[in-house]
Design a protein around this motif. Structure first.
Motif, PDB file in Angstrom:
ATOM      1  N   ASP A  30     -33.022  45.436 -25.368  1.00 39.37           N
ATOM      2  CA  ASP A  30     -31.882  44.766 -24.761  1.00 39.37           C
ATOM      3  C   ASP A  30     -31.764  43.321 -25.217  1.00 39.37           C
ATOM      4  O   ASP A  30     -32.698  42.523 -25.033  1.00 39.37           O
ATOM      5  N   GLU A  89     -26.393  51.791 -22.360  1.00 35.92           N
ATOM      6  CA  GLU A  89     -27.071  52.749 -21.502  1.00 35.92           C
ATOM      7  C   GLU A  89     -26.310  54.068 -21.430  1.00 35.92           C
ATOM      8  O   GLU A  89     -26.904  55.124 -21.182  1.00 35.92           O
ATOM      9  N   ARG A  92     -35.535  51.695 -18.441  1.00 39.36           N
ATOM     10  CA  ARG A  92     -35.129  52.072 -19.800  1.00 39.36           C
ATOM     11  C   ARG A  92     -35.142  50.868 -20.749  1.00 39.36           C
ATOM     12  O   ARG A  92     -35.114  51.044 -21.961  1.00 39.36           O
ATOM     13  N   PHE A  93     -35.148  49.663 -20.222  1.00 41.30           N
ATOM     14  CA  PHE A  93     -34.871  48.476 -21.018  1.00 41.30           C
ATOM     15  C   PHE A  93     -36.153  47.710 -21.359  1.00 41.30           C
ATOM     16  O   PHE A  93     -37.064  47.582 -20.532  1.00 41.30           O
ATOM     17  N   SER A 143     -27.049  43.831 -22.604  1.00 35.91           N
ATOM     18  CA  SER A 143     -26.611  43.859 -21.216  1.00 35.91           C
ATOM     19  C   SER A 143     -26.055  42.513 -20.796  1.00 35.91           C
ATOM     20  O   SER A 143     -25.700  42.324 -19.627  1.00 35.91           O
ATOM     21  N   SER A 150     -36.824  43.894 -23.229  1.00 32.50           N
ATOM     22  CA  SER A 150     -36.133  42.698 -23.709  1.00 32.50           C
ATOM     23  C   SER A 150     -36.389  42.488 -25.194  1.00 32.50           C
ATOM     24  O   SER A 150     -37.532  42.608 -25.683  1.00 32.50           O
ATOM     25  N   ASP A 160     -30.655  40.722 -23.928  1.00 30.08           N
ATOM     26  CA  ASP A 160     -30.265  40.344 -22.578  1.00 30.08           C
ATOM     27  C   ASP A 160     -30.067  38.845 -22.472  1.00 30.08           C
ATOM     28  O   ASP A 160     -30.165  38.102 -23.462  1.00 30.08           O
ATOM     29  N   ILE A 220     -34.186  51.293 -24.548  1.00 28.07           N
ATOM     30  CA  ILE A 220     -33.144  50.342 -24.954  1.00 28.07           C
ATOM     31  C   ILE A 220     -33.793  48.995 -25.180  1.00 28.07           C
ATOM     32  O   ILE A 220     -34.432  48.433 -24.273  1.00 28.07           O
TER      33      ILE A 220
END
Length: 742
Positions: free
Chosen positions: A69, A336, A289-290, A316, A292, A71, A67
């Motif tokens: 993200d 997710e 899994r993430f 997220s 940035s 964020d 993923i």
């Protein structure tokens, strides 16, 4: 003591048992409830499946999805979302260069980028014409992103709308093939669809919905792989990613009359429920899994994190409100969830709740419940509870095994809940029936037994053995002497006679009940009672004799009160005198009568003799006459004097009868001992035909028995002695008197 039987029930109910009928009815209602499946039933089932996942979440053995993200750190560094399409294009290009197998957006770009050069030229005031013209010739930011999308394998996100929308013409669509009947009626339906701008849609390798439909409680357990929007089938984002990766031109749905069964792609068959949703076996939220988005854009990320992987671009960031609740996490980013769908499918770790599961659950519930209904009367509560616990563990184990080893969901709560409900009905019915039986016992015996005995009998109804049982009983008959004269006295006042009867029957009854006696029946002014039934009374003779003495004492107190009332009112009063006969022996006790009405009563020769003894209390002018067995049982504990050997009317064998003169205190007194000795000498002289000695002993007995109410008894013997002196009895006379009256 009269008892009326319950009204006849239907033959079938009577044969099967009311408790089984009610339990079967409850089982049928529960089955109908499960087939209806209202929200509370469904929620209980889903919560059970949640518990399975909490106990054993899906192990993350492979990481096929990364993923990217958007964020909080990315937003702080690069500005609020949505970003310029050129920055998004840069993100796509960097991921493509890093070797991403496919890139999917958990986001939608429905409007042209407001930062495109042409749009900026139109909105910036004071811009000269040459600059405006130069900006207008530059490619739009959407075009730049479209080129980046076209150069990679990108799946754009779409979302379903609750508002209707019209599909634009000319945009590419994912096709569906059906293997089975049309399942559209079972698939979640939305009237509208929010797409990306057309040039992005045309450049993408695929388009899928990232719409997630939580359960009623807001928890995500299933994710639809196919939905209906704008009247046509549309794939979910995860399904479209798989279609693009497998190079398939369409998605095949395998279906039956119950709905969708599976989504089929080359090399994949993803089992679904009837709505086309996949049950997820969730793994806990995992930061691994993430990656940035900021690190991808500034080049600081590790390309190995995305190489040959499916890359989902989502957020997220709390402010973008894309958070979901799963069975194993209170909150995770929505992107997710899509990642876990892809992981589950690619590792073949999805769950399934097949369409036949409800039938299996119902059949299992019926089988267990029928077993409980059938064996409840045989096994008893304790063994049935133990067996139920074993069955419950077995059902739970089967359900757990299917979940943990096969990935198949089977709800254990309905079979367990239904069988527990049936068991509860049986227990409650039996409890209610027992309480009703106890209440019937209380109602039937409360007027005939003391409260303590009624409580004991109600607590242990098995002690009431109805239907005729032979046992040793002590029988009492009491009668008011001269009641005919008393009735005549009240001939003008029938209600006064009734009140008088109640007034003297009540204390007599209380005396009997207070000494563990059972009232058999009232016969006008007479009472019949017995001891040692329905409850055992090991001291039955003593209790009966104590009750008789108390009856005499209560009658004396009543007569004293009536005399006081008569003197105060200036009217005459007739004293009440009671004669009592008590006998002990074998009897048959139980329900006597017809099918319409029966009495709990006693039969036997002992009863007849007791009745005759009560009649002899008049003959011998004493108040309490005892049979031989009764007198022998209480000898030494009560003041008892043998008074004669008689052959009562209707009997061939003689009976030794005694008078109960008083209680243990009197029996222990020196005066009574002297009387007893003189009385025994009287009887010996009388039966030995020594009339002179008998007359002498009579005078001694009169002197020593003064105040005990025996004067008229001795008068009787004086008359007999006089008669035998004039006319001696025959040679075979054995001192037995033949009673001419009852």
């Amino acid at each position: 003591m009269s008892i009326r039987p319950a009204a006849p029930r239907r033959r079938l109910v009577a044969r099967i048992g009311l408790d089984r009928v009610l339990a079967t009815a409850v089982l049928l209602l529960l089955v109908l409830l499960r087939l209806w499946d209202p929200p509370p039933v469904e929620t209980l089932r889903l919560r059970t499946f949640d518990a399975f996942q909490i106990l054993r979440p899906r192990p993350a053995t492979l990481r096929p999805v990364t993923i990217v993200d958007i964020d909080e750190a990315s937003i702080r560094a690069l500005g609020q979302w949505p970003w310029s399409r050129t920055r998004v294009a840069d993100l796509v290009s960097r991921l493509t260069e890093a070797g991403a197998a496919a890139i999917a957006f958990d986001a939608v770009f429905p409007e042209p980028d407001r930062l495109s050069p042409a749009l900026v030229a139109e909105t910036v005031p004071g811009l000269d014409a040459q600059s405006r013209a130069l900006l207008a010739k530059l490619p739009s930011n959407d075009r730049i992103l479209a080129d980046a999308v076209a150069a990679s394998r990108v799946i754009l996100g779409q979302t379903a709308l609750v508002q209707p929308s019209d599909p634009p013409a000319g945009l590419p669509e994912t096709g569906f093939a059906l293997l089975g009947p049309d399942p559209s009626a079972h698939i979640a339906r939305f009237p509208g669809l929010l797409r990306n701008v057309p040039e992005l849609e045309q450049s993408a390798a695929g388009r899928g919905l990232f719409t997630i439909v939580p359960e009623r409680d807001g928890i995500v357990r299933r994710v639809p792989l196919v939905l209906i929007a704008e009247g046509r089938m549309v794939p979910a984002l995860a399904l479209e990613v798989l279609r693009v990766l497998t190079g398939s031109g369409a998605v095949m749905l395998r279906s039956d009359e119950a709905g969708v069964g599976a989504a089929v792609l080359p090399g994949f068959e993803v089992p679904t429920d009837a709505t086309g949703s996949v049950w997820l076996h969730f793994n806990h939220h995992d930061p691994a899994r993430f990656v940035s988005a900021r690190s991808v854009l500034d080049g600081s990320f590790d390309p190995a994190r995305v190489a040959q992987k499916i890359v989902l671009i989502g957020t997220s960031a709390i402010g973008l409100l894309d958070n979901k609740t799963t069975p194993v996490d209170r909150t995770i980013p929505g992107v997710e969830v899509h990642a876990q769908v892809l992981e589950s499918v690619l590792t073949r770790a999805t769950l399934s709740y097949p369409s036949y599961a409800a039938i299996v659950e119902v059949l299992l519930a019926v089988a267990v419940s029928v077993g409980i209904i059938a064996f409840a009367p045989v096994l008893g509560a304790a063994w049935l509870l133990l067996l139920g616990a074993v069955v419950a563990v077995f059902i739970a184990a089967i359900s757990w095994f299917r979940f943990s080893e096969l990935g198949i969901l089977l709800d254990p709560t309905f079979p367990l809940g239904a069988s527990l409900g049936v068991y509860a009905v049986l227990v409650f019915t039996n409890y209610t029936r027992e309480q009703m039986g106890r209440q019937r016992i209380r109602s039937a015996f409360s007027q005939y037994l003391s409260p303590a005995l009624v409580d004991e009998l109600a607590a242990s109804p098995e002690k009431l053995r109805l239907g005729g049982e032979e046992r040793r009983l002590t029988i009492m008959f009491s009668d008011v002497r001269g009641f005919t004269a008393i009735s005549e006295f009240y001939r003008a006042d029938p209600s006064g006679l009734t009140a008088l009867m109640n007034r003297f029957l009540t204390p007599l009854t209380d005396a009997i009940i207070g000494r563990r006696g059972t009232i058999d029946k009232y016969m006008g002014d007479a009472i019949m009672a017995f001891w040692n039934a329905p409850l055992d009374d090991p001291d039955q003779e003593a209790n009966a004799c104590a009750a008789a003495l108390e009856m005499i004492a209560r009658m004396n107190a009543l007569n004293a009160a009536r005399r006081t009332e008569a003197e105060a009112g200036g009217f005459p009063v007739l004293p009440l005198e009671v004669g009592i006969g008590i006998n002990t022996g074998r009897c048959v006790v139980g329900n006597m009568g017809s099918a319409q009405r029966f009495d709990y009563s006693v039969l036997g020769d002992t009863v007849n003799v007791a009745s005759r003894l009560e009649g002899q209390s008049k003959t011998y002018s004493v108040q309490i006459v005892l049979g031989a067995a009764t007198a022998a049982a209480i000898a030494g504990r009560f003041a008892v004097l043998e008074i004669d050997r008689i052959r009562v009317k209707g009997k061939s064998l003689p009976e030794t009868i005694s008078v109960l003169a008083g209680d243990a205190a009197l029996a222990a007194s020196p005066a009574f001992r002297e009387l007893a000795a003189a009385h025994a000498a009287l009887l010996a002289a009388y039966r030995g035909r020594d009339w002179a000695a008998a007359r002498a002993h009579l005078e001694s007995c009169r002197e020593r028995g003064a105040g005990l109410g025996l004067d008229r008894l001795y008068d009787l013997y004086a008359r007999r002695v006089d008669a035998f002196e004039r006319e001696p009895p025959p040679e075979d006379w054995a001192g037995i008197h033949v009673a001419e009256s009852k």
